[in-house]
Design a protein around this motif. Structure first.
Motif, PDB file in Angstrom:
ATOM      1  N   ILE A   2      50.965 -88.275 -54.245  1.00 44.11           N
ATOM      2  CA  ILE A   2      50.341 -87.201 -55.020  1.00 44.11           C
ATOM      3  C   ILE A   2      49.996 -86.064 -54.059  1.00 44.11           C
ATOM      4  O   ILE A   2      49.146 -86.215 -53.184  1.00 44.11           O
ATOM      5  CB  ILE A   2      49.072 -87.692 -55.742  1.00 44.11           C
ATOM      6  N   GLU A 311      48.567 -93.797 -59.088  1.00 45.57           N
ATOM      7  CA  GLU A 311      49.994 -93.609 -59.353  1.00 45.57           C
ATOM      8  C   GLU A 311      50.466 -94.518 -60.492  1.00 45.57           C
ATOM      9  O   GLU A 311      51.293 -94.109 -61.317  1.00 45.57           O
ATOM     10  CB  GLU A 311      50.785 -93.860 -58.073  1.00 45.57           C
ATOM     11  N   GLN A 315      52.182 -93.172 -63.831  1.00 49.27           N
ATOM     12  CA  GLN A 315      53.571 -93.562 -64.087  1.00 49.27           C
ATOM     13  C   GLN A 315      53.719 -94.522 -65.262  1.00 49.27           C
ATOM     14  O   GLN A 315      54.653 -94.406 -66.054  1.00 49.27           O
ATOM     15  CB  GLN A 315      54.174 -94.177 -62.828  1.00 49.27           C
TER      16      GLN A 315
END
Length: 331
Positions: A2, A311, A315
């Motif tokens: 990120i 994440e 995702q």
């Protein structure tokens, strides 16, 4: 991975910051945070003299080759420390990132900027953030009401303060107060911040230079185990709930002035909490995020877990929701 404007600005891998904390922001913690790919700040005024600060910076450099910074907090005081001398020690040590906090920092910002230093200013309101932006700081750390230490007098929680600030502040902004895991990081990014600042969560790590019993107290506490002292003096401070804080709050309700509680809240007593492990020795800062702290990991473990969880949320969960919505729409 990120990446945000803030990570690019300060040259770190992850959008996570360990802000300045009195008696806690020492070389061993800061270096561990830096080695984990996040940004740590040595607390200048934890060091007794500017010369000691110079030595602490050298000690931190012996433990990491990654970027780190120094926090300089400017607070009203009957006998203020030699701020200009601490500032000069920071400059002469070649520090490239500084976190300022407290009173209007224009003098310090101007001098730091002359030397190409990135300045992050911590504030508790949008109006102060905009003022700091006009002063020329490079980034803002915005503190919600949940935070440890001084949350300001507006009592605005992060869920409102962060997006309101993001609508108005043009420079990168990191969110402070109530952050301790990947969920918080994703939420901060969604609200318009470019990263998170954590204090209490980094206090409760293996490398944190405070007594193990205090770390265990943080793990045992829940989100209710804080108190707001100095409310009647309009200098509100969120601290861990203990025998001393409860007494101070009671005295304030009876009309006590600062002089009446001075001995109870003395910084030397708070310092002894971290040294002795006696959580009732004095006043010490802790945020409502205690309710999210359940272990004492290394800084590397903590940062890695936050990034991995953030994440995964982005995702899997969020993208999964979008895909599901698209399927429903197609049907």
């Amino acid at each position: 991975m990120i990446r945000t404007r803030f990570t690019e600005l300060v040259g770190v891998e992850h959008p996570i910051v360990q802000g300045g904390m009195q008696w806690v922001g020492r070389a061993e913690l800061v270096a561990a945070v830096a080695n984990a790919g996040a940004l740590g700040f040595i607390t200048a005024l934890t060091q007794p003299t500017p010369e000691d600060l110079t030595k602490e910076i050298v000690r931190c450099r012996s433990l990491t080759d990654k970027p780190f910074g120094v926090n300089l907090t400017i607070l009203p005081s009957i006998k203020p420390p030699p701020y200009a001398e601490y500032r000069q020690a920071i400059i002469e040590s070649g520090i490239k990132i500084v976190e300022t906090a407290g009173n209007k920092p224009q003098e310090h910002v101007t001098e730091f900027k002359k030397h190409g230093i990135v300045v992050v200013h911590k504030c508790t309101s949008v109006r102060h953030a905009l003022s700091a932006e006009r002063m020329g700081v490079d980034a803002i750390s915005i503190d919600g009401f949940e935070c440890a230490g001084h949350p300001g007098e507006d009592d605005t929680p992060g869920l409102i303060l962060i997006p309101v600030a993001a609508d108005k502040v043009k420079i990168p902004m990191i969110a402070s107060g109530g952050f301790g895991d990947g969920r918080g990081l994703v939420a901060a990014l969604a609200l318009g911040a470019e990263g998170i600042n954590m204090g209490t969560r980094f206090m409760c790590t293996k490398e944190s230079p405070i007594h193990q019993l205090v770390k265990e107290r943080i793990v045992a506490n829940d989100e209710r185990e804080t108190e707001l002292i100095f409310r009647t003096m309009r200098n509100t401070s969120r601290v861990a709930k203990n025998a001393i804080s409860t007494k101070v709050v009671a005295m304030e309700k009876e009309g006590a002035k600062f002089e009446d509680v001075r001995e109870l809240v003395a910084g030397a007593r708070g310092k002894m909490v971290y040294a002795s492990g006696d959580a009732d020795e004095g006043i010490w800062s802790a945020g409502q995020v205690q309710g999210l702290i359940h272990d004492i990991p290394s800084c590397a473990e903590l940062v890695s877990r936050i990034m991995r969880d953030a994440e995964a949320i982005i995702q899997s969960r969020l993208e999964g929701m979008m895909s599901g919505a698209q399927r429903v729409a197609a049907e």
